[in-house]
Scaffold this active site. Structure first.
Site, PDB file in Angstrom:
ATOM      1  N   GLU A   1      24.716  72.054  27.639  1.00 33.90           N
ATOM      2  CA  GLU A   1      25.031  70.721  27.356  1.00 33.90           C
ATOM      3  C   GLU A   1      24.828  70.020  25.897  1.00 33.90           C
ATOM      4  O   GLU A   1      23.934  70.345  25.452  1.00 33.90           O
ATOM      5  CB  GLU A   1      24.257  69.849  28.216  1.00 33.90           C
ATOM      6  CG  GLU A   1      24.442  68.000  27.986  1.00 33.90           C
ATOM      7  CD  GLU A   1      23.582  67.524  29.095  1.00 33.90           C
ATOM      8  OE1 GLU A   1      23.757  66.372  29.157  1.00 33.90           O
ATOM      9  OE2 GLU A   1      22.599  67.844  29.452  1.00 33.90           O
TER      10      GLU A   1
ATOM     11  N   LYS B   1      30.918  63.897  31.918  1.00 31.34           N
ATOM     12  CA  LYS B   1      29.601  63.696  32.656  1.00 31.34           C
ATOM     13  C   LYS B   1      29.728  62.523  33.445  1.00 31.34           C
ATOM     14  O   LYS B   1      30.082  61.465  33.067  1.00 31.34           O
ATOM     15  CB  LYS B   1      28.206  63.617  31.900  1.00 31.34           C
ATOM     16  CG  LYS B   1      26.802  63.783  32.512  1.00 31.34           C
ATOM     17  CD  LYS B   1      25.957  64.180  31.679  1.00 31.34           C
ATOM     18  CE  LYS B   1      24.434  64.309  32.167  1.00 31.34           C
ATOM     19  NZ  LYS B   1      23.266  64.523  31.066  1.00 31.34           N
TER      20      LYS B   1
ATOM     21  N   CYS C   1      24.459  69.044  33.733  1.00 29.27           N
ATOM     22  CA  CYS C   1      23.162  68.606  33.860  1.00 29.27           C
ATOM     23  C   CYS C   1      22.930  67.667  34.997  1.00 29.27           C
ATOM     24  O   CYS C   1      22.903  67.995  36.192  1.00 29.27           O
ATOM     25  CB  CYS C   1      22.696  67.804  32.583  1.00 29.27           C
ATOM     26  SG  CYS C   1      20.827  68.028  32.403  1.00 29.27           S
TER      27      CYS C   1
ATOM     28  N   LYS D   1       8.661  72.321  35.875  1.00 28.83           N
ATOM     29  CA  LYS D   1       9.977  72.014  35.653  1.00 28.83           C
ATOM     30  C   LYS D   1      11.033  73.125  36.182  1.00 28.83           C
ATOM     31  O   LYS D   1      11.909  72.952  37.144  1.00 28.83           O
ATOM     32  CB  LYS D   1      10.556  71.681  34.478  1.00 28.83           C
ATOM     33  CG  LYS D   1      11.752  70.888  34.426  1.00 28.83           C
ATOM     34  CD  LYS D   1      11.837  69.632  35.011  1.00 28.83           C
ATOM     35  CE  LYS D   1      12.945  68.704  34.365  1.00 28.83           C
ATOM     36  NZ  LYS D   1      13.014  68.420  33.004  1.00 28.83           N
TER      37      LYS D   1
ATOM     38  N   SER E   1     -12.711  70.367  12.329  1.00 25.77           N
ATOM     39  CA  SER E   1     -14.007  70.010  12.482  1.00 25.77           C
ATOM     40  C   SER E   1     -15.057  70.677  13.102  1.00 25.77           C
ATOM     41  O   SER E   1     -16.298  70.215  13.070  1.00 25.77           O
ATOM     42  CB  SER E   1     -13.544  68.662  13.414  1.00 25.77           C
ATOM     43  OG  SER E   1     -13.603  68.877  14.787  1.00 25.77           O
TER      44      SER E   1
ATOM     45  N   GLY F   1     -14.960  71.224  16.233  1.00 26.37           N
ATOM     46  CA  GLY F   1     -14.579  71.016  17.755  1.00 26.37           C
ATOM     47  C   GLY F   1     -13.485  71.736  18.441  1.00 26.37           C
ATOM     48  O   GLY F   1     -12.741  72.382  17.746  1.00 26.37           O
TER      49      GLY F   1
ATOM     50  N   ASP G   1     -10.661  70.558  20.044  1.00 28.82           N
ATOM     51  CA  ASP G   1      -9.262  69.971  19.658  1.00 28.82           C
ATOM     52  C   ASP G   1      -8.625  70.598  18.641  1.00 28.82           C
ATOM     53  O   ASP G   1      -7.697  71.125  18.606  1.00 28.82           O
ATOM     54  CB  ASP G   1      -9.138  68.693  19.406  1.00 28.82           C
ATOM     55  CG  ASP G   1      -9.722  67.820  21.052  1.00 28.82           C
ATOM     56  OD1 ASP G   1      -9.344  68.352  22.041  1.00 28.82           O
ATOM     57  OD2 ASP G   1     -10.136  66.693  20.756  1.00 28.82           O
TER      58      ASP G   1
ATOM     59  N   GLU H   1      -7.854  61.101  24.578  1.00 26.70           N
ATOM     60  CA  GLU H   1      -8.289  60.174  23.573  1.00 26.70           C
ATOM     61  C   GLU H   1      -7.336  59.090  23.208  1.00 26.70           C
ATOM     62  O   GLU H   1      -7.659  57.926  22.988  1.00 26.70           O
ATOM     63  CB  GLU H   1      -8.823  60.811  22.324  1.00 26.70           C
ATOM     64  CG  GLU H   1      -9.867  62.023  22.568  1.00 26.70           C
ATOM     65  CD  GLU H   1     -10.122  62.853  21.549  1.00 26.70           C
ATOM     66  OE1 GLU H   1     -11.212  63.569  21.598  1.00 26.70           O
ATOM     67  OE2 GLU H   1      -9.300  62.858  20.527  1.00 26.70           O
TER      68      GLU H   1
END
Length: 564
Positions: free
Chosen positions: A53, A121, A157, A189, A304, A306, A308, A414
Site C-alpha cells: 500500500e 481504498k 489494507c 500484531k 548514566s 543506569g 535505560d 517515566e
C-alpha cells in the site's frame, strides 16, 4: 481415448511479493526500487509483482497528499513506471491518486506500458496512528482485476480487516484475494493479522495473500511478516518479520479451486520470533531508519550507568555499529562511583567510545546566577532539574558540533507520569524507549545479553552487566535518591499505566483488578498532569486545566470532571 492426456494444463499464476521498505516523499527513489524489484520478478518468471500500500509515496505520507505538486509528481512516476516495466510481469503498486477532484488511496496495476486498472481504498482507518478520513475519499467497493486471465481481488489494507469489501470481491468473481498493506508493528500484531485474514478466507472461500511493507518511518515501524492463506485458512507461506524480501508464490487451479503450489527446495514458513525479540528488533530498525532517513550516520547519548541508557546504547550499537555511537558520562556531585564504573562497563562491552564531561562547575555557576532570586527558599526539584537541563544542553552542543543524532533515554513509564525533565533528559531527536515500559526495559536487557542475531551490528554476549539491571533505579539528582521515592514500584506502576493508557480504563477498573484505590488515583493524577504539561508546551491553542480534562478521550477524565 486417454482422457487424462486430453485434459488441459491447469491455470497457474506466479506472483512476486515485494516485501520492501519505501521512503516517505522520495517518489523517484521508491520508483527506482520498484523497477529493480520488477527486473528480479521478470527473471523469476512472475506474472505479477505486487508492492505494498502507498509504496510509491511511502507510508504514511500524511499531508503530502494534500499538495497538488506532490500528486502531479506521483502521477509522473506512475507513467514512468508503466513505461519502464512494460516488458515482463504486471506491476501492482500503491500510490496516491488525484481524480474526480478528490484524493484516493489507490493501488495501480501497470501492464504493457499502460495503467491497466486503479483500485481505490474503501475502508479508511481513523484510529491510533491513522488519519485517513481527513486525507482520502472513500471509494465504493470494486470488482477484481484480471491478471493473465485470473480474476484477482485487491482489498487495500483496512479493506481486508472488515468483511464488506472481500465479500463484494467474491460476489463479483474474484478467484484470489491479494491484500497490499501498510500495517505498523505492535506487539501481537502478526497473530491479529492471521486471525482476521483467516476470517476473510472462511467467509469468501478464497485463498488470500497478505503483503506488508518493512522499514521505520518516524514513530512507526513496519514489520513485514507477509503471508499466504490457503482455502480453509491453512498458512501456506510466512515471510520473515522486518527483513526486506522478494518471494515468489505460485497458485494453481484445481477441481476444488485455487491452491498454493509448495515451493521447491526451500521452507515456506519463516520462523516467527517471540515478543521480546520483535520489540527489540522494532527498536533497532526504528533507530536505524530514523537516522538514515534524516541524514545521520552517528549518534550520541548520555550514559548514566543506569538501565535505560544502557539499553539505548545497546540498541544504538546494534542499529548503527559501535564505532558510530558516542556515549557521554555527565557526572554531578550526586553521581556514585559505581555508576561511573557501570557506564564504562557498558561502553567497553559494546565497543562504543565513552567520554566523561562533568557538569558540577556549570551547576555551581547557574546556582550563583540564580542565588539572588532563590534567597531564603529551600532547595527542591528546581535544583534537580537544573542538573538534568545542563546535561541536555551539553549533549545538544555535542550533537550540533559533530552532526550526531542525540538519542534520549526516557522510558514510557517515566514519560507517562512526568518523571522526566523538559529540556533536560527529554532532549533528543529520537527515543528508542518511548513506547517501552520500565518493567519491559529490564526484560529486554536480559534478552539482549542472552541473544545475538545477524541483524545486530553490536557484539554478542553480555553487554549490560546484571548489576545494572538489578540495582534500584535512581536519577541521582540528590543524595540517596531512588525512583520509588516518587513513584510506586515499577511492576505496579506499569500494570496501572497499561490499563489507563492502553485500555482506557477508569479507576473502578483498576480497583476491580486489585490495585489500591489511593495509589491508582495518584497514578491517574500523575498521568493527566504530565499529559497536560505536554499539551501546554506543544504548538497550537491552549486550554485551561478543567477544559483540558473534559477534552480528553480517556474515561478517567470523568473522574477529573467530578473533582474539579
Amino acid at each position: 481415448m486417454d482422457t487424462a492426456a486430453a485434459r488441459p494444463d491447469p491455470r497457474r499464476l506466479r506472483i512476486a511479493l515485494g516485501q520492501l521498505g519505501p521512503r516517505v516523499g522520495d517518489l523517484a527513489a521508491n520508483a527506482d526500487k520498484a523497477i529493480a524489484a520488477h527486473a528480479r520478478a521478470r527473471e523469476a518468471g512472475a506474472d505479477l509483482l505486487a508492492l505494498p500500500e502507498m509504496f510509491l509515496a511511502g507510508y504514511q505520507p500524511q499531508d503530502l497528499v494534500l499538495k497538488p505538486a506532490f500528486l502531479r509528481a506521483a502521477r509522473r512516476q506512475i507513467d514512468r513506471l508503466a513505461a519502464a516495466c512494460a516488458e515482463g510481469p504486471a506491476l501492482g503498486i500503491g500510490a496516491p491518486e488525484f481524480a474526480e477532484g478528490r484524493v484516493w488511496n489507490a493501488w495501480f496495476v501497470l501492464e504493457g506500458g499502460a495503467v491497466k486498472a486503479v483500485i481505490r481504498k474503501h475502508e479508511l482507518p481513523n484510529y491510533g496512528v491513522f488519519d485517513e478520513k481527513r486525507l482520502y475519499a472513500p471509494a465504493e467497493p470494486q470488482g477484481p482485476v484480471s491478471i493473465r486471465g485470473v480474476r484477482v481481488g485487491v482489498p487495500i489494507c483496512e479493506d481486508a480487516w472488515t468483511p464488506e469489501v472481500c465479500e463484494t470481491l467474491a460476489e463479483t468473481g474474484a478467484e484470489i484475494l491479494l491484500a497490499p498493506n501498510g500495517s505498523p508493528y505492535e506487539r501481537g500484531k502478526l497473530e491479529q493479522r492471521h486471525a482476521l485474514m483467516v476470517a476473510r478466507v472462511i467467509e469468501t472461500g478464497l485463498p488470500l495473500i497478505y503483503l506488508n511493507m518493512t522499514g521505520g518511518q518516524d514513530d512507526q515501524v513496519f514489520d513485514g511478516g507477509s503471508f499466504a492463506l490457503a482455502r480453509g485458512g491453512r498458512l501456506a507461506l510466512q515471510m520473515p518479520l522486518f527483513d526486506e524480501a522478494l518471494e515468489i508464490v505460485e497458485l494453481e487451479e484445481g477441481d476444488e479451486g485455487w491452491r498454493f503450489v509448495a515451493p521447491a527446495g526451500r521452507a515456506a514458513l519463516a520462523p516467527v520470533p517471540g515478543p521480546l525479540e520483535t520489540d527489540y528488533r522494532a527498536m533497532v530498525e526504528g533507530t536505524r531508519d530514523y537516522a538514515a532517513k534524516t541524514g545521520f550516520s552517528r549518534a550520541v547519548l548520555g550514559l548514566s550507568g543506569g538501565v535505560d541508557s544502557a539499553l539505548v546504547a545497546a540498541v544504538a550499537a546494534d542499529a548503527l555499529g559501535p564505532g558510530n555511537v558516542r556515549c557521554v558520562m555527565l557526572p554531578s556531585r550526586y553521581t556514585s562511583a559505581q555508576s561511573l564504573k557501570d557506564a564504562a562497563a557498558v561502553a567497553r562491552a559494546l565497543g562504543c567510545a565513552l567520554h566523561e564531561l562533568p557538569i558540577e562547575g556549570a551547576v555551581e555557576a547557574v546556582g550563583r546566577g540564580l542565588a539572588p532570586f532563590f534567597a531564603g527558599l529551600a532547595p527542591d526539584v528546581t535544583e534537580e532539574n537544573i542538573q538534568s537541563r545542563l546535561r541536555g544542553l551539553y549533549l545538544m552542543a555535542l550533537s550540533n558540533k559533530f552532526g550526531e543524532l542525540l538519542l534520549s533515554t526516557g522510558n514510557k513509564s517515566e514519560l507517562a507520569v512526568g518523571y522526566a525533565t523538559l529540556y533536560g533528559d527529554m532532549n533528543g531527536g529520537w527515543n528508542p524507549l518511548k513506547d517501552v515500559y520500565k518493567s519491559r526495559v529490564f526484560a529486554l536487557c536480559r534478552w539482549r545479553n542472552a541473544h545475538h542475531r545477524p541483524w545486530m551490528l553490536g557484539p554478542a554476549g553480555e553487554v549490560i552487566a546484571p548489576r545494572i539491571i538489578d540495582k534500584p533505579p535512581s536519577a541521582e539528582l540528590r543524595e540517596g535518591q531512588r525512583d520509588e521515592d516518587s513513584l510506586p514500584p515499577y511492576e505496579r506502576l506499569d500494570a496501572m499505566l497499561e490499563m489507563l493508557i492502553e485500555q482506557d480504563a477508569a479507576i473502578e477498573d483498576l480497583v476491580a483488578a486489585g490495585h489500591d484505590r489511593a495509589e491508582a488515583e495518584r497514578v491517574e493524577g500523575l498521568l493527566l498532569r504530565a499529559e497536560y504539561k505536554r499539551f501546554q508546551s506543544a504548538p497550537g491553542p491552549k486550554l485551561g486545566p478543567k477544559a483540558f480534562w473534559l477534552d480528553r478521550r480517556y474515561p478517567i477524565a470523568n473522574a477529573w470532571r467530578d473533582r474539579e
